[in-house]
Design a protein around this motif. Structure first.
Motif, mmCIF file in Angstrom:
data_model
loop_
_atom_site.group_PDB
_atom_site.id
_atom_site.type_symbol
_atom_site.label_atom_id
_atom_site.label_comp_id
_atom_site.label_asym_id
_atom_site.label_seq_id
_atom_site.Cartn_x
_atom_site.Cartn_y
_atom_site.Cartn_z
ATOM 1 N N VAL A 1 16.267 18.651 54.285
ATOM 2 C CA VAL A 1 17.524 18.959 54.967
ATOM 3 C C VAL A 1 18.572 19.257 53.898
ATOM 4 O O VAL A 1 18.347 19.034 52.710
ATOM 5 C CB VAL A 1 18.000 17.792 55.871
ATOM 6 C CG1 VAL A 1 16.987 17.488 56.963
ATOM 7 C CG2 VAL A 1 18.302 16.547 55.056
ATOM 8 N N SER A 2 19.729 19.731 54.321
ATOM 9 C CA SER A 2 20.814 19.995 53.372
ATOM 10 C C SER A 2 21.587 18.705 53.080
ATOM 11 O O SER A 2 21.531 17.738 53.853
ATOM 12 C CB SER A 2 21.773 21.042 53.943
ATOM 13 O OG SER A 2 22.449 20.503 55.068
ATOM 14 N N THR A 3 22.315 18.706 51.982
ATOM 15 C CA THR A 3 23.148 17.549 51.671
ATOM 16 C C THR A 3 24.237 17.380 52.721
ATOM 17 O O THR A 3 24.602 16.252 53.052
ATOM 18 C CB THR A 3 23.769 17.661 50.269
ATOM 19 O OG1 THR A 3 24.520 18.868 50.179
ATOM 20 C CG2 THR A 3 22.703 17.624 49.184
ATOM 21 N N SER A 4 24.727 18.478 53.283
ATOM 22 C CA SER A 4 25.756 18.355 54.323
ATOM 23 C C SER A 4 25.190 17.674 55.570
ATOM 24 O O SER A 4 25.910 16.941 56.258
ATOM 25 C CB SER A 4 26.377 19.713 54.659
ATOM 26 O OG SER A 4 25.404 20.595 55.159
ATOM 27 N N THR A 5 23.898 17.862 55.854
ATOM 28 C CA THR A 5 23.271 17.166 56.984
ATOM 29 C C THR A 5 23.255 15.661 56.726
ATOM 30 O O THR A 5 23.530 14.866 57.630
ATOM 31 C CB THR A 5 21.843 17.690 57.217
ATOM 32 O OG1 THR A 5 21.923 19.065 57.602
ATOM 33 C CG2 THR A 5 21.110 16.893 58.287
ATOM 34 N N ILE A 6 22.976 15.273 55.498
ATOM 35 C CA ILE A 6 22.971 13.846 55.164
ATOM 36 C C ILE A 6 24.366 13.260 55.316
ATOM 37 O O ILE A 6 24.550 12.210 55.936
ATOM 38 C CB ILE A 6 22.416 13.618 53.741
ATOM 39 C CG1 ILE A 6 20.930 14.001 53.728
ATOM 40 C CG2 ILE A 6 22.617 12.164 53.298
ATOM 41 C CD1 ILE A 6 20.318 14.056 52.371
ATOM 42 N N TYR A 7 25.384 13.946 54.780
ATOM 43 C CA TYR A 7 26.757 13.458 54.931
ATOM 44 C C TYR A 7 27.139 13.384 56.405
ATOM 45 O O TYR A 7 27.783 12.431 56.841
ATOM 46 C CB TYR A 7 27.742 14.364 54.177
ATOM 47 C CG TYR A 7 27.720 14.172 52.684
ATOM 48 C CD1 TYR A 7 27.976 12.932 52.113
ATOM 49 C CD2 TYR A 7 27.474 15.240 51.834
ATOM 50 C CE1 TYR A 7 27.970 12.756 50.735
ATOM 51 C CE2 TYR A 7 27.473 15.080 50.455
ATOM 52 C CZ TYR A 7 27.721 13.828 49.920
ATOM 53 O OH TYR A 7 27.731 13.656 48.556
ATOM 54 N N SER A 8 26.732 14.365 57.192
ATOM 55 C CA SER A 8 27.028 14.379 58.619
ATOM 56 C C SER A 8 26.370 13.194 59.322
ATOM 57 O O SER A 8 26.999 12.500 60.129
ATOM 58 C CB SER A 8 26.556 15.701 59.231
ATOM 59 O OG SER A 8 26.755 15.711 60.619
ATOM 60 N N HIS A 9 25.098 12.960 59.031
ATOM 61 C CA HIS A 9 24.390 11.827 59.638
ATOM 62 C C HIS A 9 25.072 10.509 59.276
ATOM 63 O O HIS A 9 25.196 9.628 60.123
ATOM 64 C CB HIS A 9 22.927 11.803 59.180
ATOM 65 C CG HIS A 9 22.018 12.652 60.001
ATOM 66 N ND1 HIS A 9 22.155 14.009 60.121
ATOM 67 C CD2 HIS A 9 20.950 12.313 60.761
ATOM 68 C CE1 HIS A 9 21.210 14.479 60.904
ATOM 69 N NE2 HIS A 9 20.464 13.469 61.314
ATOM 70 N N ARG A 10 25.497 10.371 58.028
ATOM 71 C CA ARG A 10 26.188 9.137 57.614
ATOM 72 C C ARG A 10 27.484 8.944 58.393
ATOM 73 O O ARG A 10 27.769 7.851 58.863
ATOM 74 C CB ARG A 10 26.486 9.159 56.111
ATOM 75 C CG ARG A 10 25.273 8.832 55.265
ATOM 76 C CD ARG A 10 25.607 8.846 53.776
ATOM 77 N NE ARG A 10 26.723 7.988 53.404
ATOM 78 C CZ ARG A 10 26.640 6.680 53.173
ATOM 79 N NH1 ARG A 10 25.486 6.069 53.285
ATOM 80 N NH2 ARG A 10 27.704 5.998 52.824
#
Length: 71
Positions: free
Chosen positions: A27-36
């Motif tokens: 996934v993208s890093t923005s997806t990780i930040y979004s999930h957090r």
């Protein structure tokens, strides 16, 4: 244990950056930040010296759990 023994007292866990986590989860890093920010499932993270880090063992466990829940 003798002081000259080459066995480490303990091994430090392998820590992943957000880029490495994103690569492992594909996934993208923005997806990780979004999930957090949304409180969606992710492996636990810690801030170390102001940077987010994930233990490889936690990430591997998280991936295994996701597959177990999908079965």
């Amino acid at each position: 244990m003798a002081a000259t023994d080459s066995t480490p007292i303990h091994e430090a866990p392998q820590l992943l950056t957000i880029d490495e986590l994103a690569e492992m989860l594909q996934v993208s890093t923005s997806t990780i930040y979004s999930h957090r920010s949304l409180g969606l499932p992710l492996p636990p993270a810690a801030k170390i010296c102001g940077r987010l880090r994930w233990r490889l063992s936690d990430v591997e466990g998280f991936i295994a759990e996701q597959f177990a829940e999908a079965a």
